[in-house]
Write an enzyme that holds these catalytic residues in place. Structure first.
Site, mmCIF file in Angstrom:
data_model
loop_
_atom_site.group_PDB
_atom_site.id
_atom_site.type_symbol
_atom_site.label_atom_id
_atom_site.label_comp_id
_atom_site.label_asym_id
_atom_site.label_seq_id
_atom_site.Cartn_x
_atom_site.Cartn_y
_atom_site.Cartn_z
ATOM 1 N N TYR A 8 34.521 -67.386 -19.796
ATOM 2 C CA TYR A 8 35.672 -68.146 -20.295
ATOM 3 C C TYR A 8 36.144 -69.154 -19.253
ATOM 4 C CZ TYR A 8 40.339 -69.015 -22.204
ATOM 5 O OH TYR A 8 41.475 -69.595 -22.684
ATOM 6 N N ARG B 188 50.982 -63.930 -11.529
ATOM 7 C CA ARG B 188 50.571 -65.047 -12.373
ATOM 8 C C ARG B 188 51.725 -66.038 -12.461
ATOM 9 N NH1 ARG B 188 46.528 -62.676 -11.852
ATOM 10 N NH2 ARG B 188 44.811 -62.342 -13.306
ATOM 11 N N ASN C 286 49.634 -69.283 -17.334
ATOM 12 C CA ASN C 286 49.735 -68.227 -18.346
ATOM 13 C C ASN C 286 50.862 -68.536 -19.324
ATOM 14 O OD1 ASN C 286 48.313 -67.155 -15.857
ATOM 15 N ND2 ASN C 286 47.855 -65.551 -17.344
ATOM 16 N N LYS D 166 35.927 -73.375 -19.346
ATOM 17 C CA LYS D 166 37.093 -74.244 -19.156
ATOM 18 C C LYS D 166 36.776 -75.356 -18.155
ATOM 19 C CE LYS D 166 41.206 -71.545 -20.129
ATOM 20 N NZ LYS D 166 42.360 -70.903 -19.509
HETATM 21 C C1 UD1 Z 1 42.999 -65.785 -18.245
HETATM 22 C C2 UD1 Z 1 42.192 -65.567 -19.508
HETATM 23 C C3 UD1 Z 1 40.850 -64.998 -19.138
HETATM 24 C C4 UD1 Z 1 40.157 -65.953 -18.170
HETATM 25 C C5 UD1 Z 1 41.045 -66.223 -16.965
HETATM 26 C C6 UD1 Z 1 40.433 -67.290 -16.073
HETATM 27 C C7 UD1 Z 1 43.364 -65.118 -21.579
HETATM 28 C C8 UD1 Z 1 43.986 -64.098 -22.450
HETATM 29 N N1 UD1 Z 1 42.862 -64.660 -20.414
HETATM 30 O O1 UD1 Z 1 43.095 -64.543 -17.627
HETATM 31 O O2 UD1 Z 1 40.057 -64.838 -20.288
HETATM 32 O O3 UD1 Z 1 38.976 -65.360 -17.717
HETATM 33 O O4 UD1 Z 1 42.327 -66.684 -17.396
HETATM 34 O O5 UD1 Z 1 40.509 -68.536 -16.648
HETATM 35 O O6 UD1 Z 1 43.288 -66.288 -21.913
HETATM 36 N N2 UD1 Z 1 46.961 -57.242 -17.832
HETATM 37 C C9 UD1 Z 1 47.583 -55.997 -17.864
HETATM 38 N N3 UD1 Z 1 47.580 -55.293 -19.046
HETATM 39 C C10 UD1 Z 1 46.982 -55.778 -20.195
HETATM 40 C C11 UD1 Z 1 46.354 -57.045 -20.144
HETATM 41 C C12 UD1 Z 1 46.347 -57.759 -18.955
HETATM 42 O O7 UD1 Z 1 48.132 -55.540 -16.875
HETATM 43 O O8 UD1 Z 1 47.040 -55.095 -21.234
HETATM 44 C C13 UD1 Z 1 46.999 -58.014 -16.570
HETATM 45 C C14 UD1 Z 1 45.632 -58.359 -16.050
HETATM 46 O O9 UD1 Z 1 45.230 -57.396 -15.114
HETATM 47 C C15 UD1 Z 1 45.888 -59.686 -15.353
HETATM 48 C C16 UD1 Z 1 47.152 -60.259 -15.995
HETATM 49 O O10 UD1 Z 1 47.652 -59.239 -16.827
HETATM 50 O O11 UD1 Z 1 46.176 -59.463 -13.992
HETATM 51 C C17 UD1 Z 1 46.947 -61.498 -16.803
HETATM 52 O O12 UD1 Z 1 45.944 -61.283 -17.788
HETATM 53 P P1 UD1 Z 1 45.637 -62.379 -18.923
HETATM 54 O O13 UD1 Z 1 46.836 -62.645 -19.710
HETATM 55 O O14 UD1 Z 1 44.402 -61.969 -19.644
HETATM 56 O O15 UD1 Z 1 45.379 -63.728 -18.123
HETATM 57 P P2 UD1 Z 1 44.402 -64.057 -16.898
HETATM 58 O O16 UD1 Z 1 43.959 -62.883 -16.127
HETATM 59 O O17 UD1 Z 1 45.111 -65.100 -16.139
#
Ligand code: UD1
Length: 182
Positions: free
Chosen positions: A13, A82, A43, A17
């Site tokens: 992913y 984030r 985010n 991008k």
């Molecule tokens: C985003 C993208 C991901 C991509 C990355 C790099 C989305 C949803 N995610 O990830 O596909 O590879 O950018 O461009 O578009 N978390 C929890 N619990 C949950 C889910 C997530 O604690 O149930 C935490 C994860 O460990 C992470 C954080 O939340 O540290 C953010 O996760 P997410 O919203 O997926 O975003 P990115 O990691 O920034």
């Protein structure tokens, strides 16, 4: 991270991008006079995020869990950072890029400039969701390719697009906790 930090996409992913930026740069080269601006949304969260899908980001996942009466589940220790940026600010960033007086082709972070931990975000949503909402739970674990902290410098967008996020974390999360999902 400023926009010119070395790119290091960790999964498909993220790699696709970055590939989009390269494609847009090719288009620009082939069409003299065009300006190619890449907006790197961090985010994003806000009203009308989709519910109950793993693809919309952690804010929507946690908000959906609260709606079902379940606790937000924090991976790692919840201390990963984030930059959560409100959808209204993202919309404003798009307008700023389209209307900037003399835009130059390049990438811009679209971020709030004030990073928070995922645990803080979960806590803010639970607190604002209403009495009886479950507290976030640390479940540990991680997804392959997860990055510990992803935080963005908002300086280039401020200097060149006159863009600064306006929605604060506290206001945005309070609103999002009770905003409708789609
Ligand atoms: C985003 C993208 C991901 C991509 C990355 C790099 C989305 C949803 N995610 O990830 O596909 O590879 O950018 O461009 O578009 N978390 C929890 N619990 C949950 C889910 C997530 O604690 O149930 C935490 C994860 O460990 C992470 C954080 O939340 O540290 C953010 O996760 P997410 O919203 O997926 O975003 P990115 O990691 O920034």
């Amino acid at each position: 991270m400023p926009e010119d930090a070395p790119a290091d996409p960790r999964n498909v992913y993220a790699a696709t991008k970055l590939h989009q930026e390269h494609l847009v740069a090719c288009y620009e080269r082939e069409h003299p006079g065009t300006v190619a601006i890449a907006l790197r949304y961090h985010n994003v969260y806000g009203p009308r995020m989709p519910r109950d899908t793993p693809y919309a980001g952690v804010a929507s996942i946690f908000r959906s869990a609260l709606e079902r009466g379940e606790a937000p589940r924090l991976f790692e220790d919840g201390g990963q950072r984030r930059d959560f940026v409100h959808v209204h600010d993202v919309a404003r960033a798009n307008l700023a890029a389209l209307t900037a007086p003399a835009p130059e082709s390049r990438a811009f972070n679209v971020a709030s400039g004030t990073p928070h931990t995922v645990g803080e975000m979960a806590g803010a949503l639970s607190a604002a969701f209403g009495a009886g909402a479950p507290d976030p739970e640390v479940v540990g674990g991680y997804r392959l390719g997860d990055v510990r902290h992803v935080v963005a410098s908002p300086e280039r967008a401020a200097a060149e697009l006159d863009y600064r996020a306006a929605v604060t974390f506290d206001d945005g999360m309070r609103e999002f906790a009770v905003a409708p999902l789609r």
